[in-house]
Motif scaffolding. Sequence first.
Motif, PDB file in Angstrom:
ATOM      1  N   ASN A 134       0.827  -1.323  -0.060  1.00 55.93           N
ATOM      2  CA  ASN A 134       0.014  -0.202   0.096  1.00 55.93           C
ATOM      3  C   ASN A 134       0.905   1.124   0.113  1.00 55.93           C
ATOM      4  OD1 ASN A 134      -2.623   1.311  -0.142  1.00 55.93           O
ATOM      5  ND2 ASN A 134      -2.604   1.739   1.844  1.00 55.93           N
ATOM      6  N   VAL A 135       1.791   1.385  -0.619  1.00 54.01           N
ATOM      7  CA  VAL A 135       2.719   2.651  -1.040  1.00 54.01           C
ATOM      8  C   VAL A 135       1.980   3.436  -1.564  1.00 54.01           C
ATOM      9  CG1 VAL A 135       4.837   3.349  -2.029  1.00 54.01           C
ATOM     10  CG2 VAL A 135       4.584   0.820  -1.121  1.00 54.01           C
ATOM     11  N   ARG A 136       2.041   4.717  -1.022  1.00 51.95           N
ATOM     12  CA  ARG A 136       1.353   5.769  -1.843  1.00 51.95           C
ATOM     13  C   ARG A 136       2.111   6.644  -2.490  1.00 51.95           C
ATOM     14  NH1 ARG A 136      -3.342   7.148   2.565  1.00 51.95           N
ATOM     15  NH2 ARG A 136      -3.470   5.146   3.469  1.00 51.95           N
ATOM     16  N   PHE A 137       1.858   6.400  -3.716  1.00 48.79           N
ATOM     17  CA  PHE A 137       2.512   7.119  -4.835  1.00 48.79           C
ATOM     18  C   PHE A 137       1.728   7.159  -6.059  1.00 48.79           C
ATOM     19  CE2 PHE A 137       3.318   2.754  -5.887  1.00 48.79           C
ATOM     20  CZ  PHE A 137       3.700   2.671  -6.990  1.00 48.79           C
ATOM     21  N   VAL A 138       2.201   7.779  -7.218  1.00 51.21           N
ATOM     22  CA  VAL A 138       1.769   7.544  -8.488  1.00 51.21           C
ATOM     23  C   VAL A 138       2.976   7.319  -9.534  1.00 51.21           C
ATOM     24  CG1 VAL A 138       0.886   9.074 -10.488  1.00 51.21           C
ATOM     25  CG2 VAL A 138       0.339   9.643  -7.943  1.00 51.21           C
ATOM     26  N   LEU A 139       2.392   6.318 -10.404  1.00 49.76           N
ATOM     27  CA  LEU A 139       3.269   5.652 -11.399  1.00 49.76           C
ATOM     28  C   LEU A 139       2.812   6.323 -12.689  1.00 49.76           C
ATOM     29  CD1 LEU A 139       5.405   3.575 -12.716  1.00 49.76           C
ATOM     30  CD2 LEU A 139       3.459   2.067 -12.342  1.00 49.76           C
ATOM     31  N   VAL A 140       3.650   6.782 -13.465  1.00 50.01           N
ATOM     32  CA  VAL A 140       3.513   7.465 -14.722  1.00 50.01           C
ATOM     33  C   VAL A 140       4.253   6.407 -15.819  1.00 50.01           C
ATOM     34  CG1 VAL A 140       3.684   9.227 -16.215  1.00 50.01           C
ATOM     35  CG2 VAL A 140       3.414   9.826 -13.709  1.00 50.01           C
ATOM     36  N   CYS A 145      -6.618   4.077 -12.094  1.00 48.40           N
ATOM     37  CA  CYS A 145      -5.883   3.829 -13.380  1.00 48.40           C
ATOM     38  C   CYS A 145      -6.335   4.779 -14.444  1.00 48.40           C
ATOM     39  CB  CYS A 145      -5.398   2.437 -13.864  1.00 48.40           C
ATOM     40  SG  CYS A 145      -4.692   2.336 -15.391  1.00 48.40           S
ATOM     41  N   GLY A 146      -5.767   5.910 -14.636  1.00 41.14           N
ATOM     42  CA  GLY A 146      -6.081   7.021 -15.628  1.00 41.14           C
ATOM     43  C   GLY A 146      -5.187   6.820 -16.873  1.00 41.14           C
ATOM     44  N   THR A 147      -5.660   7.283 -17.904  1.00 44.43           N
ATOM     45  CA  THR A 147      -4.960   7.361 -19.346  1.00 44.43           C
ATOM     46  C   THR A 147      -5.116   8.864 -19.830  1.00 44.43           C
ATOM     47  OG1 THR A 147      -5.173   5.164 -19.618  1.00 44.43           O
ATOM     48  CG2 THR A 147      -4.690   6.227 -21.464  1.00 44.43           C
ATOM     49  N   ALA A 148      -4.258   9.470 -20.260  1.00 42.11           N
ATOM     50  CA  ALA A 148      -4.425  10.591 -20.787  1.00 42.11           C
ATOM     51  C   ALA A 148      -3.236  10.871 -21.915  1.00 42.11           C
ATOM     52  CB  ALA A 148      -4.191  11.795 -19.806  1.00 42.11           C
ATOM     53  N   ASP A 149      -3.371  11.894 -22.780  1.00 43.04           N
ATOM     54  CA  ASP A 149      -2.653  12.043 -23.857  1.00 43.04           C
ATOM     55  C   ASP A 149      -1.835  13.301 -23.436  1.00 43.04           C
ATOM     56  OD1 ASP A 149      -1.074  12.923 -26.329  1.00 43.04           O
ATOM     57  OD2 ASP A 149      -2.782  12.632 -27.425  1.00 43.04           O
ATOM     58  N   PRO A 150      -0.426  13.145 -23.133  1.00 42.42           N
ATOM     59  CA  PRO A 150       0.178  14.381 -22.583  1.00 42.42           C
ATOM     60  C   PRO A 150       0.508  15.361 -23.608  1.00 42.42           C
ATOM     61  CG  PRO A 150       1.898  12.298 -23.281  1.00 42.42           C
ATOM     62  CD  PRO A 150       0.372  11.769 -23.352  1.00 42.42           C
ATOM     63  N   TYR A 151      -0.027  15.393 -24.967  1.00 41.92           N
ATOM     64  CA  TYR A 151      -0.146  16.437 -25.928  1.00 41.92           C
ATOM     65  C   TYR A 151      -1.360  17.192 -25.472  1.00 41.92           C
ATOM     66  CZ  TYR A 151       2.972  15.485 -29.758  1.00 41.92           C
ATOM     67  OH  TYR A 151       4.372  15.014 -30.417  1.00 41.92           O
ATOM     68  N   GLU A 152      -2.226  16.674 -25.061  1.00 38.67           N
ATOM     69  CA  GLU A 152      -3.367  17.392 -24.114  1.00 38.67           C
ATOM     70  C   GLU A 152      -3.154  17.772 -22.892  1.00 38.67           C
ATOM     71  OE1 GLU A 152      -5.977  18.330 -26.390  1.00 38.67           O
ATOM     72  OE2 GLU A 152      -5.116  16.899 -27.957  1.00 38.67           O
ATOM     73  N   LEU A 153      -2.333  18.883 -22.658  1.00 35.21           N
ATOM     74  CA  LEU A 153      -1.684  19.079 -21.412  1.00 35.21           C
ATOM     75  C   LEU A 153      -2.878  19.331 -20.350  1.00 35.21           C
ATOM     76  CD1 LEU A 153       1.105  19.426 -20.275  1.00 35.21           C
ATOM     77  CD2 LEU A 153       0.911  22.070 -20.706  1.00 35.21           C
ATOM     78  N   LYS A 154      -3.906  20.088 -20.570  1.00 33.50           N
ATOM     79  CA  LYS A 154      -4.924  20.293 -19.720  1.00 33.50           C
ATOM     80  C   LYS A 154      -5.466  19.074 -19.026  1.00 33.50           C
ATOM     81  CE  LYS A 154      -6.201  25.294 -21.016  1.00 33.50           C
ATOM     82  NZ  LYS A 154      -7.314  25.949 -21.304  1.00 33.50           N
ATOM     83  N   ASP A 155      -5.747  18.075 -19.900  1.00 27.74           N
ATOM     84  CA  ASP A 155      -6.267  16.978 -19.716  1.00 27.74           C
ATOM     85  C   ASP A 155      -5.357  15.929 -18.908  1.00 27.74           C
ATOM     86  OD1 ASP A 155      -8.759  17.479 -20.876  1.00 27.74           O
ATOM     87  OD2 ASP A 155      -8.393  16.419 -22.783  1.00 27.74           O
ATOM     88  N   ARG A 183      -2.815  15.299 -11.342  1.00 30.08           N
ATOM     89  CA  ARG A 183      -3.477  16.001 -10.259  1.00 30.08           C
ATOM     90  C   ARG A 183      -4.360  15.068  -9.400  1.00 30.08           C
ATOM     91  NH1 ARG A 183      -3.636  21.907 -12.093  1.00 30.08           N
ATOM     92  NH2 ARG A 183      -1.613  22.551 -11.598  1.00 30.08           N
ATOM     93  N   ALA A 184      -5.323  14.426 -10.174  1.00 26.80           N
ATOM     94  CA  ALA A 184      -6.345  13.384  -9.724  1.00 26.80           C
ATOM     95  C   ALA A 184      -5.662  12.246  -9.101  1.00 26.80           C
ATOM     96  CB  ALA A 184      -7.500  12.978 -10.659  1.00 26.80           C
ATOM     97  N   ALA A 185      -4.612  11.712  -9.895  1.00 30.44           N
ATOM     98  CA  ALA A 185      -4.049  10.623  -9.220  1.00 30.44           C
ATOM     99  C   ALA A 185      -3.226  10.839  -7.984  1.00 30.44           C
ATOM    100  CB  ALA A 185      -2.897  10.072 -10.159  1.00 30.44           C
ATOM    101  N   PRO A 227      -1.590   3.451  -4.144  1.00 24.60           N
ATOM    102  CA  PRO A 227      -0.839   3.717  -5.414  1.00 24.60           C
ATOM    103  C   PRO A 227      -1.868   3.827  -6.648  1.00 24.60           C
ATOM    104  CG  PRO A 227      -0.787   1.170  -4.607  1.00 24.60           C
ATOM    105  CD  PRO A 227      -1.461   2.258  -3.509  1.00 24.60           C
ATOM    106  N   ALA A 228      -1.500   4.924  -7.290  1.00 19.94           N
ATOM    107  CA  ALA A 228      -2.262   5.171  -8.498  1.00 19.94           C
ATOM    108  C   ALA A 228      -1.453   5.026  -9.604  1.00 19.94           C
ATOM    109  CB  ALA A 228      -3.015   6.591  -8.039  1.00 19.94           C
ATOM    110  N   VAL A 229      -1.910   4.868 -11.051  1.00 21.74           N
ATOM    111  CA  VAL A 229      -1.180   4.833 -12.226  1.00 21.74           C
ATOM    112  C   VAL A 229      -2.003   5.958 -13.170  1.00 21.74           C
ATOM    113  CG1 VAL A 229      -0.676   3.525 -14.049  1.00 21.74           C
ATOM    114  CG2 VAL A 229      -0.679   2.538 -11.666  1.00 21.74           C
ATOM    115  N   VAL A 230      -1.003   6.536 -13.680  1.00 21.62           N
ATOM    116  CA  VAL A 230      -1.193   7.360 -15.060  1.00 21.62           C
ATOM    117  C   VAL A 230      -0.676   7.035 -16.225  1.00 21.62           C
ATOM    118  CG1 VAL A 230      -1.686   9.520 -15.913  1.00 21.62           C
ATOM    119  CG2 VAL A 230      -1.936   9.469 -13.532  1.00 21.62           C
ATOM    120  N   ILE A 231      -1.457   6.587 -17.280  1.00 19.16           N
ATOM    121  CA  ILE A 231      -0.935   6.090 -18.405  1.00 19.16           C
ATOM    122  C   ILE A 231      -0.795   7.403 -19.499  1.00 19.16           C
ATOM    123  CG2 ILE A 231      -0.898   4.450 -20.417  1.00 19.16           C
ATOM    124  CD1 ILE A 231      -2.403   2.517 -18.542  1.00 19.16           C
ATOM    125  N   ALA A 232       0.538   7.635 -19.685  1.00 21.00           N
ATOM    126  CA  ALA A 232       0.496   8.958 -20.490  1.00 21.00           C
ATOM    127  C   ALA A 232       1.051   8.276 -21.954  1.00 21.00           C
ATOM    128  CB  ALA A 232       1.888   9.796 -20.313  1.00 21.00           C
TER     129      ALA A 232
END
Length: 187
Positions: free
Chosen positions: A93-99, A143-153, A159-161, A170-175
């Motif tokens: 249960n490590v509290r971190f974000v993996l990108v 687990c969220g996915t976002a396009d890094p070209y869409e900087l606001k999204d 931030r949500a992660a 743990p939270a994951v964002v897939i760029a």
Amino acid sequence: MRAIGFCAGCPHRSTFYLLKKMKLAVAGDIGCYNLGTLPPFEAQHTMGAMGASIGVLHGMSLAGLPENRVCTIGDSTFFHAGVPALIDAVNQNVRFVLVILDNRTTAMTGSQPPPTAGIGACGESLQAVDIEALVRGCGVAYCGTADPYELKDFTRAVRAAVKYSRQSGPAVVIARHPCLLDKRHQD
């Protein structure tokens, strides 16, 4: 002399721009994204062996180092060496974000297709691996996915992660944006 840096148009540029802007403690490992340690980004604070970023961040957590902990790992490296470390971090249960920097290739070593491509090394069709399903299968609830070209999204997703990880684990964002130099993604 000219310093090395990300390719023009590289999706990792905006990822590291955002991580620096958010003033996050970022652990990384090797791959073309290790260029995030260099100017002008200077956003990645550690650079270790292939797949080491998750373990380093786990150690930072155990040591009580900065609360806003993030680690970066390439999509190919995640499949090669990141999955066991992610399972352990979830178990602890490590509290971190993996990108996960999903550029759909192994750019630094010759643009070999990763398991998400559904293509083998010789161009044959293979079953593509669903990276989001794999992350959730490791026990990650966020687990969220976002396009890094869409900087606001992408900013909203990170931030949500970070907010989720502070409260729940743990939270994951897939760029996700393809490498511009990979011919498989060119029209």
